[in-house]
Design a protein around this motif. Structure first.
Motif, PDB file in Angstrom:
ATOM      1  N   GLU A  62       0.840  -1.196   0.000  1.00 45.94           N
ATOM      2  CA  GLU A  62       0.000   0.000   0.000  1.00 45.94           C
ATOM      3  C   GLU A  62       0.871   1.240   0.000  1.00 45.94           C
ATOM      4  O   GLU A  62       2.038   1.202   0.383  1.00 45.94           O
ATOM      5  N   GLN A  63       0.266   2.325  -0.466  1.00 49.52           N
ATOM      6  CA  GLN A  63       0.945   3.619  -0.527  1.00 49.52           C
ATOM      7  C   GLN A  63       0.031   4.649   0.113  1.00 49.52           C
ATOM      8  O   GLN A  63      -1.160   4.694  -0.175  1.00 49.52           O
ATOM      9  N   GLU A  64       0.594   5.464   0.985  1.00 50.56           N
ATOM     10  CA  GLU A  64      -0.183   6.471   1.711  1.00 50.56           C
ATOM     11  C   GLU A  64       0.386   7.855   1.472  1.00 50.56           C
ATOM     12  O   GLU A  64       1.607   8.051   1.518  1.00 50.56           O
ATOM     13  N   ILE A  65      -0.498   8.811   1.225  1.00 50.00           N
ATOM     14  CA  ILE A  65      -0.063  10.211   1.105  1.00 50.00           C
ATOM     15  C   ILE A  65       0.286  10.708   2.506  1.00 50.00           C
ATOM     16  O   ILE A  65      -0.548  10.698   3.404  1.00 50.00           O
ATOM     17  N   LYS A  66       1.524  11.142   2.670  1.00 49.74           N
ATOM     18  CA  LYS A  66       2.008  11.614   3.968  1.00 49.74           C
ATOM     19  C   LYS A  66       2.114  13.129   4.045  1.00 49.74           C
ATOM     20  O   LYS A  66       2.114  13.690   5.137  1.00 49.74           O
ATOM     21  N   GLY A  67       2.235  13.785   2.900  1.00 52.84           N
ATOM     22  CA  GLY A  67       2.356  15.237   2.917  1.00 52.84           C
ATOM     23  C   GLY A  67       2.104  15.817   1.537  1.00 52.84           C
ATOM     24  O   GLY A  67       2.368  15.175   0.526  1.00 52.84           O
ATOM     25  N   LEU A  68       1.580  17.035   1.525  1.00 54.06           N
ATOM     26  CA  LEU A  68       1.308  17.752   0.281  1.00 54.06           C
ATOM     27  C   LEU A  68       1.767  19.190   0.435  1.00 54.06           C
ATOM     28  O   LEU A  68       1.476  19.833   1.451  1.00 54.06           O
ATOM     29  N   GLN A  69       2.505  19.679  -0.549  1.00 53.66           N
ATOM     30  CA  GLN A  69       2.829  21.097  -0.649  1.00 53.66           C
ATOM     31  C   GLN A  69       2.158  21.567  -1.930  1.00 53.66           C
ATOM     32  O   GLN A  69       2.627  21.245  -3.024  1.00 53.66           O
ATOM     33  N   GLU A  70       1.067  22.255  -1.784  1.00 56.30           N
ATOM     34  CA  GLU A  70       0.206  22.610  -2.920  1.00 56.30           C
ATOM     35  C   GLU A  70       1.009  23.136  -4.103  1.00 56.30           C
ATOM     36  O   GLU A  70       1.792  24.071  -3.986  1.00 56.30           O
ATOM     37  N   GLY A  71       0.809  22.470  -5.236  1.00 59.38           N
ATOM     38  CA  GLY A  71       1.447  22.882  -6.474  1.00 59.38           C
ATOM     39  C   GLY A  71       2.909  22.490  -6.605  1.00 59.38           C
ATOM     40  O   GLY A  71       3.517  22.733  -7.644  1.00 59.38           O
ATOM     41  N   LYS A  72       3.494  21.867  -5.555  1.00 58.04           N
ATOM     42  CA  LYS A  72       4.933  21.620  -5.571  1.00 58.04           C
ATOM     43  C   LYS A  72       5.361  20.185  -5.303  1.00 58.04           C
ATOM     44  O   LYS A  72       6.258  19.680  -5.962  1.00 58.04           O
ATOM     45  N   ARG A  73       4.727  19.528  -4.308  1.00 53.70           N
ATOM     46  CA  ARG A  73       5.292  18.251  -3.859  1.00 53.70           C
ATOM     47  C   ARG A  73       4.234  17.358  -3.230  1.00 53.70           C
ATOM     48  O   ARG A  73       3.363  17.830  -2.508  1.00 53.70           O
ATOM     49  N   ILE A  74       4.379  16.039  -3.500  1.00 52.98           N
ATOM     50  CA  ILE A  74       3.535  15.006  -2.904  1.00 52.98           C
ATOM     51  C   ILE A  74       4.475  13.994  -2.252  1.00 52.98           C
ATOM     52  O   ILE A  74       5.323  13.400  -2.920  1.00 52.98           O
ATOM     53  N   ASP A  75       4.345  13.790  -0.930  1.00 46.13           N
ATOM     54  CA  ASP A  75       5.160  12.814  -0.206  1.00 46.13           C
ATOM     55  C   ASP A  75       4.306  11.595   0.115  1.00 46.13           C
ATOM     56  O   ASP A  75       3.170  11.739   0.592  1.00 46.13           O
ATOM     57  N   THR A  76       4.863  10.413  -0.132  1.00 43.86           N
ATOM     58  CA  THR A  76       4.141   9.182   0.174  1.00 43.86           C
ATOM     59  C   THR A  76       5.042   8.211   0.921  1.00 43.86           C
ATOM     60  O   THR A  76       6.275   8.326   0.894  1.00 43.86           O
ATOM     61  N   GLU A  77       4.390   7.258   1.583  1.00 44.52           N
ATOM     62  CA  GLU A  77       5.096   6.139   2.191  1.00 44.52           C
ATOM     63  C   GLU A  77       4.577   4.885   1.514  1.00 44.52           C
ATOM     64  O   GLU A  77       3.367   4.701   1.391  1.00 44.52           O
ATOM     65  N   ILE A  78       5.492   4.040   1.067  1.00 46.85           N
ATOM     66  CA  ILE A  78       5.119   2.799   0.405  1.00 46.85           C
ATOM     67  C   ILE A  78       5.474   1.651   1.340  1.00 46.85           C
ATOM     68  O   ILE A  78       6.628   1.540   1.785  1.00 46.85           O
ATOM     69  N   ARG A  79       4.474   0.834   1.629  1.00 48.47           N
ATOM     70  CA  ARG A  79       4.664  -0.305   2.523  1.00 48.47           C
ATOM     71  C   ARG A  79       4.452  -1.589   1.712  1.00 48.47           C
ATOM     72  O   ARG A  79       3.329  -1.905   1.329  1.00 48.47           O
ATOM     73  N   PHE A  80       5.544  -2.302   1.460  1.00 47.11           N
ATOM     74  CA  PHE A  80       5.470  -3.570   0.751  1.00 47.11           C
ATOM     75  C   PHE A  80       5.200  -4.675   1.768  1.00 47.11           C
ATOM     76  O   PHE A  80       5.816  -4.702   2.835  1.00 47.11           O
ATOM     77  N   ILE A  81       4.293  -5.570   1.430  1.00 42.90           N
ATOM     78  CA  ILE A  81       3.938  -6.668   2.327  1.00 42.90           C
ATOM     79  C   ILE A  81       4.427  -7.998   1.764  1.00 42.90           C
ATOM     80  O   ILE A  81       5.003  -8.811   2.478  1.00 42.90           O
TER      81      ILE A  81
END
Length: 178
Positions: A95-114
């Protein structure tokens, strides 16, 4: 018996040597790719901030069109989770979860492989102006291999293993948006 002892001590010595070397081997890795898309930055950002859209451009999502997907939360917002489950070992489960957003600039995610192995890494995508109505998109994966598994980083290149897949995804994204 002397030969058997000699072999045993040699093997034991090699194992100890490998464990000592692993102490000094880096544990973190970073893989980064970028592309310029001939569309305004906000338009590109508004597309990539939705994890569901990754199914349209990510090489990994396209590897198994019949994989099960599940979504939790509101896409494009912090906390949204996109999960997948595939019988293909190259795709696996995670699964992948959105961890942070900087509007118009950046999307941070965490990817958890099972499956096929458990691992967690962080990823992000950035957008920046690259001229009139052009946007540079950068896709970055950061991961860590704990001791003593980090020893594998001496003989394998994470950049070579997944860098090409990131570039394919970015090329697909460019094709969709242009």
């Amino acid at each position: 018996m002397k030969i058997l002892k000699g072999i045993l001590f040699t093997v034991l010595g090699l194992v100890v040597l490998a464990l000592v070397v692993a102490i000094f081997v880096k544990k973190e890795y970073t893989v980064e790719r970028d592309i310029v898309i001939n569309k305004p930055r906000q338009q590109v950002y508004d597309y990539i901030k939705y994890l569901k859209n990754q199914n349209n451009f990510s090489k990994w999502a396209k590897m198994d069109p019949s994989m099960k997907t599940e979504f939790r939360g509101t896409d494009g917002t912090v906390g949204f989770v996109s999960a997948w489950d595939s019988n293909q070992k190259d795709v696996g489960k995670g699964e992948q979860e959105i961890k942070g957003l900087q509007e118009g600039k950046r999307i941070d995610t965490e990817i958890r492989f099972i499956k096929p192995f458990e691992s967690t890494c962080s990823a992000y995508m950035t957008t920046e102006d690259a001229g009139l109505n052009s946007t540079k998109v950068t896709w970055v994966f950061n991961g860590k291999m704990n001791y003593p598994m980090n020893l594998m980083l001496l003989c394998m290149s994470m950049d070579k293993m997944i860098g090409g897949d990131l570039q394919i995804g970015l090329n697909n994204l460019k094709g969709i948006l242009e």
